[in-house]
Design a protein around this motif. Sequence first.
Motif, PDB file in Angstrom:
ATOM      1  N   TRP A 151       0.819  -1.207   0.000  1.00 36.99           N
ATOM      2  CA  TRP A 151       0.000   0.000   0.000  1.00 36.99           C
ATOM      3  C   TRP A 151       0.854   1.258   0.000  1.00 36.99           C
ATOM      4  O   TRP A 151       0.481   2.268  -0.617  1.00 36.99           O
ATOM      5  N   ARG A 152       2.020   1.204   0.665  1.00 38.13           N
ATOM      6  CA  ARG A 152       2.885   2.385   0.689  1.00 38.13           C
ATOM      7  C   ARG A 152       3.408   2.706  -0.710  1.00 38.13           C
ATOM      8  O   ARG A 152       3.482   3.876  -1.103  1.00 38.13           O
ATOM      9  N   GLU A 153       3.758   1.682  -1.456  1.00 42.60           N
ATOM     10  CA  GLU A 153       4.253   1.891  -2.814  1.00 42.60           C
ATOM     11  C   GLU A 153       3.154   2.427  -3.722  1.00 42.60           C
ATOM     12  O   GLU A 153       3.400   3.302  -4.571  1.00 42.60           O
ATOM     13  N   ARG A 154       1.935   1.953  -3.542  1.00 44.97           N
ATOM     14  CA  ARG A 154       0.827   2.444  -4.368  1.00 44.97           C
ATOM     15  C   ARG A 154       0.456   3.883  -4.004  1.00 44.97           C
ATOM     16  O   ARG A 154       0.171   4.706  -4.882  1.00 44.97           O
ATOM     17  N   ALA A 155       0.464   4.183  -2.715  1.00 47.21           N
ATOM     18  CA  ALA A 155       0.188   5.560  -2.300  1.00 47.21           C
ATOM     19  C   ALA A 155       1.271   6.504  -2.814  1.00 47.21           C
ATOM     20  O   ALA A 155       0.981   7.613  -3.288  1.00 47.21           O
ATOM     21  N   ALA A 156       2.524   6.066  -2.733  1.00 49.94           N
ATOM     22  CA  ALA A 156       3.630   6.889  -3.227  1.00 49.94           C
ATOM     23  C   ALA A 156       3.502   7.139  -4.728  1.00 49.94           C
ATOM     24  O   ALA A 156       3.776   8.255  -5.209  1.00 49.94           O
ATOM     25  N   ALA A 157       3.069   6.127  -5.478  1.00 53.92           N
ATOM     26  CA  ALA A 157       2.897   6.294  -6.919  1.00 53.92           C
ATOM     27  C   ALA A 157       1.861   7.372  -7.228  1.00 53.92           C
ATOM     28  O   ALA A 157       2.051   8.206  -8.122  1.00 53.92           O
ATOM     29  N   LEU A 158       0.765   7.376  -6.472  1.00 56.44           N
ATOM     30  CA  LEU A 158      -0.266   8.401  -6.673  1.00 56.44           C
ATOM     31  C   LEU A 158       0.259   9.790  -6.334  1.00 56.44           C
ATOM     32  O   LEU A 158      -0.015  10.765  -7.050  1.00 56.44           O
ATOM     33  N   VAL A 159       1.009   9.900  -5.255  1.00 51.20           N
ATOM     34  CA  VAL A 159       1.575  11.194  -4.870  1.00 51.20           C
ATOM     35  C   VAL A 159       2.541  11.686  -5.941  1.00 51.20           C
ATOM     36  O   VAL A 159       2.531  12.872  -6.303  1.00 51.20           O
ATOM     37  N   HIS A 160       3.356  10.802  -6.473  1.00 54.94           N
ATOM     38  CA  HIS A 160       4.325  11.209  -7.495  1.00 54.94           C
ATOM     39  C   HIS A 160       3.634  11.651  -8.785  1.00 54.94           C
ATOM     40  O   HIS A 160       4.113  12.568  -9.469  1.00 54.94           O
ATOM     41  N   ARG A 161       2.518  11.033  -9.113  1.00 56.73           N
ATOM     42  CA  ARG A 161       1.770  11.486 -10.291  1.00 56.73           C
ATOM     43  C   ARG A 161       1.318  12.930 -10.116  1.00 56.73           C
ATOM     44  O   ARG A 161       1.387  13.744 -11.042  1.00 56.73           O
ATOM     45  N   MET A 162       0.837  13.245  -8.924  1.00 56.15           N
ATOM     46  CA  MET A 162       0.395  14.601  -8.636  1.00 56.15           C
ATOM     47  C   MET A 162       1.568  15.575  -8.674  1.00 56.15           C
ATOM     48  O   MET A 162       1.478  16.674  -9.232  1.00 56.15           O
ATOM     49  N   ARG A 163       2.686  15.154  -8.094  1.00 60.57           N
ATOM     50  CA  ARG A 163       3.858  16.032  -8.057  1.00 60.57           C
ATOM     51  C   ARG A 163       4.354  16.362  -9.465  1.00 60.57           C
ATOM     52  O   ARG A 163       4.725  17.505  -9.751  1.00 60.57           O
TER      53      ARG A 163
END
Length: 205
Positions: free
Chosen positions: A76-88
Amino acid sequence: MPRPRSLAPAQLASAALTVVDRDGLPALTMRAVAKELGTSPMALYRYVTDREELAALVVEQVLTAVDTSPPAGGNWRERAAALVHRMRRAIGGHPAVTPLLPAHRHRSPTVLRWTETMLGVLTDAGFAGTHRVVALRALLAYTVGAIQLEHLGPLAGAGTTTMAALPPADFPYLAATAADARLVGPDAEFDAGLDILLRGMDDGG
């Protein structure tokens, strides 16, 4: 008098974003956007009611390319990080827009879809109720705050240099930390901070 030409929402948003990118967020006015489009300020009121609605169009213009689908694989941490990076990645190209995100997140279809996907990731990780609320807000706060720091107060900027030169006798920790900070790149800073946040959320879950 000639009839005012029709404008599509995408044209308004594009012109408004041009103004913000070029002149900064305070320059976002109906008059400035009208000038960019070669029309009168009153003509814009056929399409938007005020500056706030114009700002919402700008937010969506910046974020429309963000992939809001659930990331595949990983914990879940990797998936959440992927979403944050898309936004960034999307916001990073237009950092002046960052302050608009908190105020207009409810008006952006992309933000709503991104948030729904992030909530799904958090739910799968066991977050629920108010704990899920706080977890989501923490991720939003980190994303928006880190992007603002990256562009308004970068570690490679003059502020860090000034703090590194402070007298160690008076500011031993600040001077030493600022000296180290100049060795940290923006991507490494963002990734490490996000990792700390996500691991802390995992431990608290």
